[in-house]
Design an enzyme around this catalytic site. Structure first.
Site, short mmCIF file in Angstrom:
data_model
loop_
_atom_site.label_atom_id
_atom_site.label_comp_id
_atom_site.label_asym_id
_atom_site.label_seq_id
_atom_site.Cartn_x
_atom_site.Cartn_y
_atom_site.Cartn_z
CE1 TYR A 206 -4.37 -2.13 4.61
CE2 TYR A 206 -3.71 0.37 4.18
CZ TYR A 206 -4.05 -1.06 3.81
OH TYR A 206 -4.12 -1.37 2.53
CB SER B 189 -0.87 0.09 1.33
OG SER B 189 -1.55 1.29 1.30
#
Length: 339
Positions: free
Chosen positions: A152, A127
């Site tokens: 995350y 990501s």
């Protein structure tokens, strides 16, 4: 070729599974259909694969070691595309255990599957969030990513480190793809394109964070899938040494002797949040009522991908214009929700 796609009911995984089937590959898709957002959307995505004789779906949680061992005994995979994960920056503040389970334990199980089956290539979703507090734009794979601002992001950084260890120890070719704000038809309901479209069409106010002072490298789903397919066909190879005169690359986290790489996959053309909202207003034929808010915890003001490495490797060239991409997304939303 027999290919495993994890997260096959998710946004990117579903589109990728469709593309792989159309290329003539046998695809086994797995997903746990959790309720992070409505499972019905995930089931409807899977229904798009119902006419594909080369596709098989199995409901499995990747953190379930016994189930993953059963999958390994039933199927022999040539390649793995790992898109399953607990997604969402803000939800990781509310429910960190879900990220530990899926993104760390689950990824460990995927690595073990790749090791046991000696797969030709493991491609997994990282990501843009890994760049965290990095202030240098555009984000490059050569930059350090040691200061994530959400759990995350930390789990995605951990995935890259875990993958490198397996590439080094077991010679497993791995490619981590750092996705930049993917949008388009069949997108995730927790992301801004969906949330803004839903609110505007429902005549509800939208929340505009950081007072609208945001830039996002919005990347259309078709461009993303093309990049994933292109990179998947080119597994990294083991090298004896990093042979370069470029001092930045010698110190780079992206350089390794192992068959390992990380790649940015974005549009390399960040869009102002207010321009993005304007595009949705134009496609919707409605003006948005805006509620201006401060920056959310775990968020960053700018994402901007340097995709030079991916371009040099594959010829990757994203082509979707933001207005056309948003128009397609709003049209799909109207059709899907019968508005």
């Amino acid at each position: 070729m027999k290919i495993l796609v994890t997260g096959a009911a998710g946004f990117i995984g579903n589109e990728l599974a469709i593309a792989l089937c159309k290329k003539g590959h046998k695809v086994v898709g797995i997903d746990n259909l959790n309720n992070y957002y409505t499972p019905q959307l995930k089931k409807d995505r899977l229904a798009r694969l119902s006419s594909q004789p080369l596709f098989e779906f199995i409901e499995i949680s990747i953190e379930n070691r016994a189930a993953m061992e059963g999958l390994e005994q039933e199927h022999k995979f040539d390649r793995i595309y790992h898109l399953a994960a607990q997604a969402g920056v803000r939800y990781s503040i509310e429910n960190p255990a879900a990220y530990i389970d899926s993104n760390l334990v689950g990824f460990g199980n995927i690595l073990e599957l790749a090791r046991k089956q000696s797969v030709q290539h493991l491609i997994y979703a990282s990501s843009s969030s890994v760049y965290g507090e990095n202030k240098v734009q555009p984000f490059s794979e050569h930059h350090a990513v040691d200061h994530p601002v959400s759990l995350y992001a930390a789990t995605k950084k951990a995935n890259e480190v875990m993958a490198h260890s397996y590439s080094h120890l077991y010679n497993i070719p791995t490619t981590g793809l750092r996705f930049f704000t993917v949008y388009g038809p069949w997108g995730r309901p927790d992301m801004a394109p969906f949330l803004f479209t839903k609110a505007i069409l429902s005549d509800e106010p939208i929340k505009v964070f950081n007072q609208g002072n945001m830039l996002r490298d919005f990347t259309y789903i078709d461009d993303i899938v093309n990049g994933v397919l292109q990179s998947g066909d080119l597994p990294p190879i083991e090298t004896k040494q990093v042979d370069t005169d470029n001092q930045e690359q010698k110190r780079s986290p992206a350089s390794s002797n192992a068959p390992y790489r990380v790649l940015n996959i974005g549009n390399s053309n960040p869009v102002k949040l207010m321009d993005f909202i304007e595009a949705i207003e134009e496609a919707s034929g409605k003006q948005a009522a805006k509620k201006y808010m401060d920056m959310q915890p775990g968020d960053v003001p700018v994402t901007y991908a340097n995709t030079t490495l991916l371009q040099e490797l594959t010829g990757y060239n994203p082509s979707m214009d933001i207005k056309k991409g948003i128009s397609n997304t709003v049209d799909w939303y109207r059709k899907y929700y019968q508005i």
